[in-house]
Design a protein around this motif. Structure first.
Motif, mmCIF file in Angstrom:
data_model
loop_
_atom_site.group_PDB
_atom_site.id
_atom_site.type_symbol
_atom_site.label_atom_id
_atom_site.label_comp_id
_atom_site.label_asym_id
_atom_site.label_seq_id
_atom_site.Cartn_x
_atom_site.Cartn_y
_atom_site.Cartn_z
ATOM 1 N N PRO A 231 0.832 -1.246 -0.145
ATOM 2 C CA PRO A 231 -0.078 0.102 -0.065
ATOM 3 C C PRO A 231 0.986 1.336 -0.045
ATOM 4 O O PRO A 231 2.126 1.352 0.561
ATOM 5 C CB PRO A 231 -0.983 -0.086 1.542
ATOM 6 N N GLU B 93 -2.346 -5.064 -1.903
ATOM 7 C CA GLU B 93 -3.293 -5.048 -2.972
ATOM 8 C C GLU B 93 -2.893 -6.272 -3.832
ATOM 9 O O GLU B 93 -1.508 -6.321 -3.930
ATOM 10 C CB GLU B 93 -3.111 -3.678 -3.606
ATOM 11 N N TRP C 170 -7.682 -6.537 -10.168
ATOM 12 C CA TRP C 170 -7.289 -5.645 -9.101
ATOM 13 C C TRP C 170 -7.890 -5.622 -7.916
ATOM 14 O O TRP C 170 -9.070 -5.218 -7.835
ATOM 15 C CB TRP C 170 -6.845 -4.165 -9.623
ATOM 16 N N ASP D 271 -8.609 -5.617 -3.520
ATOM 17 C CA ASP D 271 -8.065 -5.194 -2.301
ATOM 18 C C ASP D 271 -7.642 -3.822 -2.430
ATOM 19 O O ASP D 271 -6.460 -3.412 -1.622
ATOM 20 C CB ASP D 271 -7.455 -6.177 -1.397
ATOM 21 N N ARG D 272 -8.026 -3.039 -3.235
ATOM 22 C CA ARG D 272 -7.340 -1.887 -3.479
ATOM 23 C C ARG D 272 -7.818 -1.033 -2.319
ATOM 24 O O ARG D 272 -8.992 -1.008 -1.742
ATOM 25 C CB ARG D 272 -7.812 -1.213 -4.918
ATOM 26 N N SER E 251 -11.575 0.294 1.812
ATOM 27 C CA SER E 251 -10.759 -0.776 1.523
ATOM 28 C C SER E 251 -11.653 -1.504 0.716
ATOM 29 O O SER E 251 -12.990 -1.739 0.691
ATOM 30 C CB SER E 251 -10.304 -1.442 2.747
ATOM 31 N N ASN F 188 -12.386 -3.671 -5.540
ATOM 32 C CA ASN F 188 -11.854 -4.398 -6.716
ATOM 33 C C ASN F 188 -12.491 -3.760 -8.051
ATOM 34 O O ASN F 188 -13.437 -3.536 -8.295
ATOM 35 C CB ASN F 188 -12.638 -5.810 -6.503
#
Lengths: 849, 408
Positions: free
Chosen positions: A602, A622, A649, A651-652, A666, A669
């Protein structure tokens, strides 16, 4: 406009069907790069002293009928030294090797993971130096990429160097930018500010966009792609270049470059300097920029080459910081050039908040290339970059006097304007001067971000039979210094600021005093990477992995008392793995597949919450999972690539500050998938046609849960951000381009480029999507088609090669929206936008000596 | 040739590039149509930022002739009916949903008894009057149960039994139709007062006429100024005592409050006195006038037929609405309207961020009242059951029942 897309496709189809007749050979050969043996398409083969000749095809081959009396051929290609070949009538010249005109280029290419088409299984577009030289003109540096698939570039507010580039819908945080193989994305935020690199356009030799995971072996977390910039190195030939150009809105640019060439003692030096200034297309965006570059190479012996490079570009530019609604532009006298964020001070244009930026970020590299033996080499780069500069802000209890409401694009009730509608700095100065007890009510400050970055990048390459093993070390130390600094008290005697716990809040602060915040971010990075590549004539495969330790430390001089100012190191251990396979079915067709899994650390702002040393316990790595499948077609005069990709992508994390509140989102996706088609057709040596279409489908996958914290990190509330199926904004999901370059008269080339953008959605603020009733898709910008035209004439002045190059961008002065921020109801009317530039132009004369 | 074909197809493609913004501009124009209309609507209007007091010029804008003529509202030309029109014609507008207090003149009319009493005095002045003397009572008999016994009448010794004969004797030559005001003493069992009655002669018999003294409100004392009273107020030129009257240059209002304070030093707050005084109107004409005074906060204040009043108005949908004086109180009655707040409601009262309330209850109720008024035509007696989201470490639904009652 969808018809326009169809036209591009139809045209491409027509071109595929036509196959140019090849004359009965009297002379033929294949042009290759002498150092890599890769074929060189587009090399010029001319009978000396005449205009008759041809160009090599995509496989590097050529064949043509010689005119009578021809005794000598000159084979030339940009970036290579000319080669003369004596003729003995009709013959097969076999393989013709051209040598690079730059010292150490091959080595740096390896380090930078510049890849060869058709051999490495990734999707890539290469921008050759002649395209950069012919077409960049007065455009922003990243804009040269606009005719490659899945790339969207925009000038943003229109300030000098403020352009951004998105690849496959991902912004600069997620696009790795490498200069000579050295990563330059900000170590804390991952961003790239192109204005820090304003000199790059002068010194770039080639540029390669690798979409998706890319070929870099480093532990890059670039989701969208990688932009590899190879700068000039040292010219192998003595000489120099002077260039002078002018353009719209007072653009003036001059450049000089000098080279010693490779001297007998093994030394070679190239230096370059340039100066650019102008008023800017948008109102109140004047600028002044210098750039310098020096490269010193020393070929010590056959095994060792040393090369030192330094480049930098000190600049300042006034900016535009606020978008407005379409109606606000239509109502304003400056129309699409409307800039609400500047005024006049002491007779000069003076940007307000987010209206001025200055930066200087020299980067130096010392590269050592060691060819240990035929099979083994070691390339090592020590590098350092020291950046200093910042952007303007307005602070004070009455900062709104000089403010614009960024969420509506409108002035505040209290915003002070001159009768001309400019920010009224003098009026505010009078208020400040009258506030003798409280001090300045609104001041100009700079948000300063200085940094020092030192790195070591070392790559060992060893070949064993069909295998190439690569292993390396990527070590970096970075320290960023962040603070606000008073720049101008705007007529007041002092300023009061209570944000420093170690300073009496009644201290009279003056220019250069620090206010609001003062902290350091340190990043310690150690990465190991390795790759195994297996290459045969028919197929190639690679697998690579990287693991790194990234540690963040934050020191805050304002929020904490001495002794308690530094946080602990926060460690992360991300890793990635990728693999690919390429199969050459025959000389015409190849297919490839690749995939990878990337863990990403992160960003610093997600680790330390709300600009304090408080660590975000919920922070997650992520994760990016991506795969591509591609097909390539290559014939003598036509080549094309098709790629299908899918990037997930997960858990961005996203942290947003809203006034005194902090929103921690949080588990975001995103799914980005699409198809990219790119082709080039050369029916004759005079005509080149390129076309590209990319269709993306980039969406957010789920609604997400967000938590709001107040200043004191106390949980204030929770909400759901309705994001499911909303399109990713900021980048056109459908894009296409077609360009044609035709030599209408000997040495006179005319080019026309058409670029199309569609399915282009406005960016949005997830924290405003909290009501299910208004949770629809983001506003879609009108599709747009733009035409650029270029004109290039080569001639001789006093025996020197000269080129006159003119480019007109947006030839038809088409009005279009290039960037937008979504409104609550996703309507055209509510969206805050930037318009793209109307017609602009530049013309330049370059003389080589 | 082939190249030309390519060039041509390329150029054809180029010129298909139309104006990307055409549709966008149409949409913006459509979306802004209301805003443009609004801008036009508001362009000649001024925002009313706070409350307002109507001026004479404002009343003149009313189409009601009573309002425009008298520069006030009254019970027949009410503020409820006429104030919105005046505000509209004034070309002012308000913020949507805001309530404004408008001050205006309200005509409540004159006091009827004052006029009646003056008429009565006039009548009294036009006819002869006679006040019974002790000798008169005695002449009607002095034995027990006769007037002369106590020299008055009472409930059993009735004036109506004795006066016809007494008057025949007293006025033997009275002509047919002769009228007389007779004043006698009357004992009501505890005290004696003077009673004036009107008697008429029809040529043969005296009968009590229909004429009666007008009713005076019980809390009012009539006081007729005496010559001594005028003299008390000064006897110099341009002073009441000079000619024992007031005039246009000797304004009654300048003297009477002080006079009353002087004359009735022990009057209590709220006491009412109606002084009757002489007023020289010019050309030799002297009128009798009366004004009711009320002791208000220690000062004698004259009755005004026109007073200051105020009402609430609201601006909604570009229209001024009269707001009946209504407030909401918590109730347990069966609701007549049940509804749940939606996002727009929260946004309307400034809670758009989270679409819930997190303030203390009084503030929430005030905001809900505002929302009810915004959503419904509120009338006294309506009972609203309102369900809303409340945030306190988590969002819960709450319901409150509010009754609309008159706000006095």
């Amino acid at each position: 406009m969808k018809n326009a897309m169809r036209s591009i496709l139809t045209m491409a189809a027509i071109m595929m069907l036509s196959i140019a007749a090849i004359a009965q050979t009297t002379v033929k050969g294949v042009v290759v790069d002498g150092s890599t043996n890769e074929s060189l398409p587009g090399a010029s083969i001319v009978v000396a002293g005449t205009t008759s000749g041809t160009v090599s095809g995509f496989d590097g081959s050529f064949a043509f009928e010689l005119p009578k009396g021809a005794t000598k051929l000159v084979v030339s290609f940009v970036g290579f030294l000319d080669k003369e070949i004596a003729l003995k009538g009709a013959q097969d010249l076999g393989t013709i090797k051209l040598e690079s005109d730059a010292v150490g280029l091959k080595e740096v290419s390896v380090m930078a993971s510049i890849v060869t088409d058709r051999q490495t299984p990734i999707s890539v577009s290469t921008i050759s130096s002649d395209i950069i030289e012919n077409k960049l003109g007065s455009q922003e540096f990243p804009e040269i990429l606009k005719s490659t698939p899945s790339v969207y570039t925009s000038k943003e507010g229109g300030g000098f160097g403020d352009a951004t580039v998105y690849i496959r819908g991902f912004d600069s945080n997620n696009v790795g930018v490498l200069i000579n193989g050295i990563p330059v994305n900000d170590m804390e935020s991952g961003k790239v500010y192109w204005s820090n690199w304003a000199g790059l356009s002068d010194v770039t030799r080639t540029m390669q966009v690798q979409r998706g995971l890319g070929a870099s072996k480093l532990g890059l977390s670039s989701v969208g792609g990688t932009i590899n910039v190879l700068t000039k190195s040292t010219d192998a030939k003595k000489g120099g270049v002077i260039k002078s150009s002018i353009g719209n809105d007072g653009l003036k640019k001059s450049l000089i470059s000098l080279s010693t060439g490779l001297l007998d003692n093994g030394w070679a030096v190239t230096i370059l300097g340039s100066h650019t200034s102008g008023d800017g297309y948008v109102k109140g965006t004047d600028y002044d920029a210098w750039s310098y570059f020096a490269n010193i190479s020393k070929v010590i012996n056959e095994k060792h080459t040393l090369s030192f490079m330094i480049t930098g570009a000190p600049q300042w530019h006034n900016q535009r910081g606020n978008k407005h609604t379409i109606q606000q532009y239509r109502d304003h006298k400056d129309e699409f050039k409307y800039n609400s964020d500047y005024g006049m001070r002491e007779g000069k244009i003076y940007g307000g908040a987010y209206g001025y930026n200055y930066y200087h970020k020299p980067q130096a590299q010392l590269n050592h290339y060691w060819t240990m033996d035929d099979k083994t080499s070691l390339a090592t780069s020590f590098y350092a970059s020291v950046g200093s500069g910042g952007g303007r802000r307005v602070y004070g209890t009455q900062a709104k006097l000089l403010g614009v409401n960024y969420s509506s694009g409108e002035d505040y009730d209290v915003t002070m304007r001159t009768p001309d509608g400019l920010l009224d700095f003098e009026g505010v100065a009078a208020i400040n001067a009258a506030s003798t007890a409280e001090g300045s009510q609104a001041i100009i400050a700079n948000s300063v971000n200085n940094h020092a970055w030192y790195g070591l990048l070392s790559t060992l390459t060893h070949e064993y039979k069909q295998f190439t093993f690569t292993a390396g070390l990527d070590a970096r130390y970075y320290k960023g210094e962040h603070y606000n600094e008073i720049h101008d008290l705007l007529g007041g005697a002092f300023f009061l600021n209570s944000k420093n716990v170690n300073r009496d809040a009644n201290t009279w602060l003056k220019a250069d005093d620090k206010i609001n915040y003062y902290n350091d971010g340190e990043v310690l990075y150690t990465g190991l990477f390795g790759q195994t590549e297996y290459v045969t004539d028919d197929y190639s495969a690679f697998i690579s992995a990287a693991v790194s330790r990234k540690a963040y430390k934050r020191t805050d001089y304002f929020l904490y008392e001495p002794g308690n100012q530094a946080s602990d190191w926060e460690d992360f251990l991300p890793w990635n793995v990728k693999a690919g396979f390429n199969y050459k079915i025959n000389s015409i067709h190849n297919v490839f597949v690749n995939g990878g899994y990337v863990q990403r650390t992160p960003y610093m702002s997600n680790v330390f919450l709300n600009n304090t040393n408080e660590v975000n316990k919920d922070v997650k790595y992520e994760k990016i999972i991506t795969a591509e499948i591609g097909y390539g077609y290559t014939s003598t005069n036509f080549n094309a690539n098709v790629t299908l990709y899918r990037t997930n992508w997960k858990d961005r994390g996203l942290v947003k500050s809203l006034g005194g509140e902090n929103v921690n989102i949080s588990g975001l996706n995103q799914l980005h998938q699409g198809i990219e088609v790119e082709g080039e057709y050369k029916p004759s040596k005079k005509l080149t046609v390129r076309a590209m279409v990319s269709i993306g489908d980039w969406v957010y996958q789920d609604d997400v849960h967000a938590v709001v914290y107040d200043d004191a990190q106390v949980k204030k509330g929770e909400f759901t951000a309705y994001l499911k199926d909303v399109h990713v904004g900021n980048s056109a999901q459908l894009s296409g381009s077609a360009s044609i370059d035709y030599e209408v008269l000997p040495k006179l080339n005319v080019s026309v480029d058409y670029t199309y953008y569609g399915n282009h959605y406005a960016d949005f603020d997830a924290t405003k999507r909290t009501d299910l009733a208004t949770s629809g898709d983001s506003w879609e910008m009108p599709e747009a088609g733009l035409v650029d035209a270029g004109f290039r004439y080569k001639f001789q002045i006093a025996g020197l090669d000269a080129t006159l190059n003119t480019n007109v961008y947006n030839l038809f002065d088409t009005e279009y929206v290039s960037k937008a921020q979504d409104g609550l109801n996703h309507t055209t009317n509510e969206a805050l936008v930037y318009y793209g530039f109307g017609r602009t132009w530049s013309t330049g004369l370059k003389i080589k000596f | 040739m082939k190249k030309l074909l390519y060039m041509a197809s390329f150029l054809a493609l180029v010129f298909t590039s139309c104006d990307p913004m055409e549709d966008a501009y149409k949409e913006v124009d459509e979306a802004n149509a209301d805003a443009v209309a609004d801008a036009k609507f508001f362009s000649d209007k001024v925002l009313l930022e706070t409350g307002y007091t109507l001026t004479d010029a404002d009343y003149a804008l009313s189409s009601n002739s009573s309002v425009s003529g008298h520069m006030n509202f009254s019970s027949s030309a009410t503020a409820a009916d006429n104030l919105p029109e005046v505000l509209t014609n004034m070309k002012v507008y308000g913020e949507a949903g805001s309530e404004y207090t408008i001050n205006y003149n309200f005509y409540r009319g004159s006091l009827s008894y004052v006029g009646e009493y003056l008429d009565y005095l006039e009548v009294l002045a036009a006819i002869d009057s006679y006040t019974l003397t002790t000798a008169d009572y005695d002449s009607m008999g002095t034995a027990a149960g006769e007037p002369g016994k106590y020299n008055n009448f009472d409930a059993t010794v009735k004036a109506s039994d004795y006066l016809p004969n007494f008057l025949l004797t007293k006025y033997p030559d009275a002509a047919d139709g002769y009228e007389l005001a007779v004043t006698y003493k009357y004992y009501n069992g505890s005290s004696t007062s003077m009673v004036t009655e009107f008697w008429a002669f029809d040529g043969s018999v005296w009968t009590k006429s229909d004429k009666v003294a007008p009713a005076i409100p019980g809390d009012v004392m009539i006081y007729e100024l005496t010559t001594a009273d005028y003299d008390e107020m000064g006897t110099g030129s341009n002073q009441p005592g000079k000619y024992n009257n007031f005039s246009s240059s000797i304004v009654p209002a300048d003297y009477l409050p002080n006079f009353l304070s002087f004359k009735f030093p022990f009057a209590l707050e709220g006491n009412k006195i109606t002084p009757i005084y002489k007023y020289y109107a010019g050309d030799g004409v002297t009128e009798t006038k009366a004004v009711e005074y009320t002791l208000t906060k220690g000062v004698w204040v004259a009755y005004q037929s026109t007073v200051e009043a105020s009402s609430l108005v609201a601006y909604k949908d570009k229209t001024w609405l009269f707001v009946p004086p209504i407030k909401f109180v918590k109730s347990e009655k069966a609701p007549t309207v049940t509804f749940t707040l939606v996002y727009e409601d929260y946004a309307f009262v400034g809670n758009s961020q989270y679409g819930n309330f997190d303030e203390e209850e009084a503030v929430v109720l005030e905001k809900i009242a505002k929302i009810i008024k915004n959503n419904y035509e509120v009338a006294v007696g309506q009972v609203y059951s309102v369900t809303y989201k409340y945030y306190n470490a988590g969002v819960t639904d709450k319901t409150v029942i509010l009754e609309a009652v008159e706000d006095i």
